[in-house]
Design a protein around this motif. Structure first.
Motif, PDB file in Angstrom:
ATOM      1  N   HIS A  70       0.793  -1.251   0.032  1.00 23.01           N
ATOM      2  CA  HIS A  70       0.045  -0.119  -0.003  1.00 23.01           C
ATOM      3  C   HIS A  70       1.040   1.098   0.074  1.00 23.01           C
ATOM      4  N   ARG A  71       0.235   2.453  -0.009  1.00 14.72           N
ATOM      5  CA  ARG A  71       0.921   3.587  -0.502  1.00 14.72           C
ATOM      6  C   ARG A  71       1.453   4.320   0.796  1.00 14.72           C
ATOM      7  N   SER A 101      -3.573   0.614  -7.205  1.00 19.65           N
ATOM      8  CA  SER A 101      -3.927   1.660  -8.382  1.00 19.65           C
ATOM      9  C   SER A 101      -3.544   2.915  -7.913  1.00 19.65           C
ATOM     10  N   ASP A 102      -4.028   3.263  -6.321  1.00 20.63           N
ATOM     11  CA  ASP A 102      -3.742   4.604  -5.925  1.00 20.63           C
ATOM     12  C   ASP A 102      -2.118   4.848  -5.542  1.00 20.63           C
ATOM     13  N   GLY A 106      -3.730   8.585 -10.411  1.00 21.01           N
ATOM     14  CA  GLY A 106      -4.757   9.551  -9.441  1.00 21.01           C
ATOM     15  C   GLY A 106      -3.817  10.822  -9.167  1.00 21.01           C
ATOM     16  N   PRO A 109       0.177   9.836  -7.060  1.00 16.29           N
ATOM     17  CA  PRO A 109       0.807   8.784  -7.195  1.00 16.29           C
ATOM     18  C   PRO A 109       2.169   8.730  -6.589  1.00 16.29           C
ATOM     19  N   VAL A 149      -6.073   2.852   3.289  1.00 19.45           N
ATOM     20  CA  VAL A 149      -5.859   3.094   1.772  1.00 19.45           C
ATOM     21  C   VAL A 149      -6.059   1.754   1.152  1.00 19.45           C
ATOM     22  N   GLU A 150      -5.888   1.381  -0.098  1.00 17.20           N
ATOM     23  CA  GLU A 150      -6.020   0.186  -0.719  1.00 17.20           C
ATOM     24  C   GLU A 150      -4.496  -0.705  -0.433  1.00 17.20           C
TER      25      GLU A 150
END
Length: 259
Positions: A70-71, A101-102, A106, A109, A149-150
């Motif tokens: 994750h980010r 994806s995030d 978006g 990034p 978050v994702e």
């Protein structure tokens, strides 16, 4: 690292903002050598330095794949410099990036666009998807985690061996069902959740519950926040081993694990 062995090196075992910002534990992520492929998971702050300071030294140009679960900063801060290093300063198009994806598109990034163009392949992680790294490493992202978050955990299929990485998440029973493997590595940030807490991380009791149900051959706990460090993770691992009958190890910075 010996390319003929399946090996996991913990470049850092710190998690959450206070441990990472004070570097009470390093935050360099996890370097895996699986069936001859070098895979870097969650390159947080200081990853490049931890690779170069490692004994024996880890050469970032030997990397085949970089994965972000994750980010968040403690999982992705060094992603761009590690991609730059993997590709030899973008001299050669090389390697795979796997990320939600995030982290790739978006508004903000994590992975810069020009570095996404420097690798051979960029793939977005999705729940229930399967990815291949070379011919002998298969990766499954069984489900999206319960996190702010994702976020995805990782399940590696290495011939007869299976290794699961349970990334940041609140506890849910789906985790137990999806990560039933012989070896599980769990991010355990909290010793216990504060009253009325909505923090989406595993705590010590969650960890024990997962181990008791899955009953793997080995469980490794890592990614410690302040409350876990204060309780001495190695002592908690000993306690978990006694309580569950499963071999439980508390990872430490620089630890090598042969599987």
């Amino acid at each position: 690292m010996d390319s003929h062995k399946n090996t996991i090196k913990f470049l850092g075992t710190g998690g959450a903002r206070f441990v990472v910002s004070r570097q009470l534990r390093h935050s360099g992520g996890i370097w895996c050598c699986f069936n001859g492929k070098n895979i870097l998971i969650d390159p947080g702050p200081g990853t490049l330095l931890r690779c170069l300071a490692s004994r024996p030294r880890l050469n970032p140009e030997s990397l085949d794949t970089i994965i972000l679960t994750h980010r968040h900063l403690d999982h992705s801060c060094d992603a761009n410099i590690m991609i730059e290093a993997m590709t030899g300063g973008r001299v050669r198009k090389k390697g795979i990036i796997l990320a939600p994806s995030d982290a790739l598109s978006g508004h903000e990034p994590v992975v810069f666009g020009y570095l996404q163009e420097a690798v051979e392949k960029v793939e977005m992680l999705r729940a229930g998807s399967t990815y291949t790294i070379g011919e002998e490493v298969k990766l499954i992202t069984p489900l999206r985690h319960r996190h702010s978050v994702e976020t995805y955990g990782l399940k590696f299929i290495l011939g007869e061996k299976e290794v699961s990485f349970i990334a940041d998440t609140a506890f849910c029973h789906d985790i137990v069902e999806q990560y039933d493997t012989d070896i599980i590595i769990l991010n355990v940030v909290l010793y216990e959740h504060p009253v009325h807490s909505t923090i989406e991380h595993l705590d010590y009791k969650d960890c024990r519950k997962i181990i008791e149900i899955i009953r793997p051959k080995m469980a490794v706990i890592t990614h410690f926040g302040l409350t876990m460090l204060k309780k001495k993770p190695w002592k908690l691992a000993e306690q978990l081993s006694l309580e569950t009958g499963v071999q439980v190890i508390a990872a430490h910075d620089g630890m090598n694990l042969n599987i």
